[in-house]
Scaffold this active site. Structure first.
Site, mmCIF file in Angstrom:
data_model
loop_
_atom_site.group_PDB
_atom_site.id
_atom_site.type_symbol
_atom_site.label_atom_id
_atom_site.label_comp_id
_atom_site.label_asym_id
_atom_site.label_seq_id
_atom_site.Cartn_x
_atom_site.Cartn_y
_atom_site.Cartn_z
ATOM 1 N N GLY A 31 51.218 61.157 5.825
ATOM 2 C CA GLY A 31 52.677 61.017 6.016
ATOM 3 C C GLY A 31 52.400 60.454 7.414
ATOM 4 N N ARG A 32 53.799 59.955 7.574
ATOM 5 C CA ARG A 32 53.819 59.360 9.304
ATOM 6 C C ARG A 32 55.326 59.880 9.755
ATOM 7 N NH1 ARG A 32 52.370 54.031 10.805
ATOM 8 N NH2 ARG A 32 50.339 54.303 9.331
ATOM 9 N N GLY A 33 55.456 60.165 10.954
ATOM 10 C CA GLY A 33 56.765 60.477 11.684
ATOM 11 C C GLY A 33 56.884 59.086 12.609
ATOM 12 N N LYS A 34 57.940 59.476 13.701
ATOM 13 C CA LYS A 34 58.133 58.460 14.502
ATOM 14 C C LYS A 34 56.932 58.041 15.530
ATOM 15 C CE LYS A 34 62.152 60.047 16.395
ATOM 16 N NZ LYS A 34 62.680 61.065 15.413
ATOM 17 N N ALA A 36 53.726 60.220 15.058
ATOM 18 C CA ALA A 36 52.362 60.402 14.859
ATOM 19 C C ALA A 36 52.157 59.978 13.069
ATOM 20 C CB ALA A 36 52.396 62.096 14.550
ATOM 21 N N VAL A 37 50.831 59.677 13.064
ATOM 22 C CA VAL A 37 50.464 59.724 11.769
ATOM 23 C C VAL A 37 49.423 60.654 11.285
ATOM 24 C CG1 VAL A 37 48.459 58.060 12.479
ATOM 25 C CG2 VAL A 37 49.233 57.924 10.077
ATOM 26 N N VAL A 38 49.479 61.192 10.071
ATOM 27 C CA VAL A 38 49.007 62.430 9.623
ATOM 28 C C VAL A 38 47.997 61.956 8.363
ATOM 29 C CG1 VAL A 38 49.135 64.599 8.721
ATOM 30 C CG2 VAL A 38 50.926 63.891 10.296
ATOM 31 N N ASP A 149 64.703 70.387 13.703
ATOM 32 C CA ASP A 149 64.311 69.106 12.964
ATOM 33 C C ASP A 149 64.134 69.747 11.685
ATOM 34 O OD1 ASP A 149 64.512 66.654 12.461
ATOM 35 O OD2 ASP A 149 62.498 66.235 13.315
HETATM 36 N N1 LIG Z 1 49.747 69.763 7.751
HETATM 37 C C1 LIG Z 1 50.400 68.713 6.824
HETATM 38 N N2 LIG Z 1 49.986 68.445 5.567
HETATM 39 C C2 LIG Z 1 50.485 67.477 4.824
HETATM 40 N N3 LIG Z 1 51.141 66.247 5.376
HETATM 41 C C3 LIG Z 1 51.559 66.635 6.508
HETATM 42 C C4 LIG Z 1 51.379 67.751 7.404
HETATM 43 N N4 LIG Z 1 51.808 67.493 8.693
HETATM 44 C C5 LIG Z 1 52.718 66.501 8.347
HETATM 45 N N5 LIG Z 1 52.532 65.918 7.370
HETATM 46 C C6 LIG Z 1 52.925 64.591 6.791
HETATM 47 O O1 LIG Z 1 53.266 63.728 7.910
HETATM 48 C C7 LIG Z 1 54.729 63.411 8.197
HETATM 49 C C8 LIG Z 1 54.761 63.380 9.720
HETATM 50 O O2 LIG Z 1 54.339 64.535 10.388
HETATM 51 P P1 LIG Z 1 55.377 64.937 11.537
HETATM 52 O O3 LIG Z 1 56.805 65.196 11.110
HETATM 53 O O4 LIG Z 1 54.770 66.186 12.076
HETATM 54 O O5 LIG Z 1 55.061 63.873 12.360
HETATM 55 P P2 LIG Z 1 56.046 63.469 13.764
HETATM 56 O O6 LIG Z 1 55.632 62.165 14.379
HETATM 57 O O7 LIG Z 1 56.155 64.710 14.754
HETATM 58 O O8 LIG Z 1 57.416 63.499 13.066
HETATM 59 P P3 LIG Z 1 59.020 63.073 13.616
HETATM 60 O O9 LIG Z 1 59.028 61.586 13.829
HETATM 61 O O10 LIG Z 1 59.950 63.593 12.657
HETATM 62 O O11 LIG Z 1 59.027 63.714 14.924
HETATM 63 C C9 LIG Z 1 55.592 64.736 7.585
HETATM 64 O O12 LIG Z 1 56.723 64.286 7.334
HETATM 65 C C10 LIG Z 1 54.712 64.941 6.242
HETATM 66 O O13 LIG Z 1 54.813 64.054 5.353
#
Ligand SMILES: Nc1ncnc2c1ncn2[C@@H]1O[C@H](COP(=O)(O)OP(=O)(O)OP(=O)(O)O)[C@@H](O)[C@H]1O
Length: 303
Positions: A31-34, A36-38, A149
């Site tokens: 997944g990815r957020g604003k 981070a990429v996971v 959030d």
């Molecule tokens: N431990 C995990 N196991 C599986 N998928 C995950 C995990 N952590 C995050 N993800 C996936 O990655 C996405 C982005 O992670 P996360 O929300 O922590 O990133 P972020 O960039 O901090 O997000 P935001 O933009 O909401 O602040 C999540 O919505 C989820 O789909």
């Protein structure tokens, strides 16, 4: 700890060697957020799977490191709670900090909320998952941490089929309640933010409880209660608490569930149910409603 409620003292050893010395990326993006990429990765020594949270884009200013340390500190604090994602390690290079997290292989509950078939949650499923979400959030609140959030994209499952357990992720916006002085910007995701955030009024644990009300509404009905055609309309719907509790929308869902949501989607944060109060609500107690059927809660349009 800084004045805006971020916790920045961490105890996890920050490793300086490349994380690829110990882990292998297995390609699949989880997944990815604003920011981070996971990605899924494997511990080379044990073969166990983890999720590597990598910084994808630079945040403006120098605060991004603080945000990451804040998230790490909250994950450390919550490591005894089974419903908050586990932190397995932290690696640092010159340009980024990588968090190795427990892998929630079932993905976001968002996907199950949006399907129109037998994969959608039943009310019984939602009751079990809501108990776990509230257990995690009650733990955070007891420890003076507010997530800020909570939404279906940050509420993950250990497995999708069979339906597993909840893991709460993304503590980038979370704050220590006893240290917050003021909120200067609108935090969170439009559809899930509480009215007090829109009005720049004080935030509290109750701010999370509003988001849980929205989350459970979505899990049960498959519809986002305040979503408008644009951000303005969404914000107006929230500040007017313009919400559809019609029988049509809640067809086949118990009145206890509606009563539960109504205790959360209350404009005045002081009148909203707390996490502990929710945990003793009859809707979450399976013995109080043995009649709740198991049809898909989200597939209301199905014949
Ligand atoms: N431990 C995990 N196991 C599986 N998928 C995950 C995990 N952590 C995050 N993800 C996936 O990655 C996405 C982005 O992670 P996360 O929300 O922590 O990133 P972020 O960039 O901090 O997000 P935001 O933009 O909401 O602040 C999540 O919505 C989820 O789909």
């Amino acid at each position: 700890m800084n004045k805006n409620g971020m916790v920045t003292e961490i105890h996890t050893k920050i490793r300086k060697e490349p994380f690829t010395a110990n882990y292998e990326l297995v390609g699949k993006e989880l997944g990815r957020g604003k920011f981070a990429v996971v990605k899924k990765c494997t511990d080379k020594a044990t073969g166990k799977q983890y999720a590597a949270k990598l910084l994808q884009k630079r945040r403006k200013g120098a605060d991004w490191r603080m945000d990451i340390f804040n998230e790490i500190a909250v994950l450390e604090l919550a490591k005894v709670n089974p419903y908050v994602v586990g932190l397995h390690g932290v690696y640092k290079t010159n340009s980024e900090i990588i968090r190795i997290l427990e892998c929630a292989a079932g993905g976001e509950i968002f996907h199950q909320c949006m399907v129109d078939n037998d994969e959608a949650f039943t009310e019984k499923d939602v009751i079990r998952l809501a108990n776990q979400i509230l257990n995690g959030v009650a733990f955070l609140h007891r420890n003076n941490v507010v997530h800020l959030d909570l939404k279906p994209q940050n509420t993950l499952l250990t497995s999708a089929r069979p339906l597993g357990d909840i893991r709460i992720v993304d503590f980038g916006l979370s704050r220590r309640m006893d240290k917050i002085t003021e909120v200067r910007e609108i935090l969170g995701t439009p559809e899930y933010v509480a009215p007090e955030i829109l009005n720049y009024e004080p935030i509290s644990n109750a701010t999370d409880m509003w988001s849980i009300g929205v989350l459970i509404y979505v899990m049960l009905t498959g519809e986002s209660p305040f979503l408008g055609d644009d951000k303005q309309e969404t914000f107006l719907n929230i500040s007017q608490v313009n919400i559809d509790y019609s029988q049509d929308t809640f067809e086949g869902i118990s009145s206890l569930a509606v009563d539960f949501i109504k205790s959360l989607l209350v404009k005045n944060p002081r009148n909203r149910a707390t996490a502990e109060e929710c945990l003793s609500h009859p809707w979450l107690n399976p013995h109080s409603h043995p009649h709740i059927h198991t049809m898909s809660a989200c597939s209301l349009d199905e014949p």
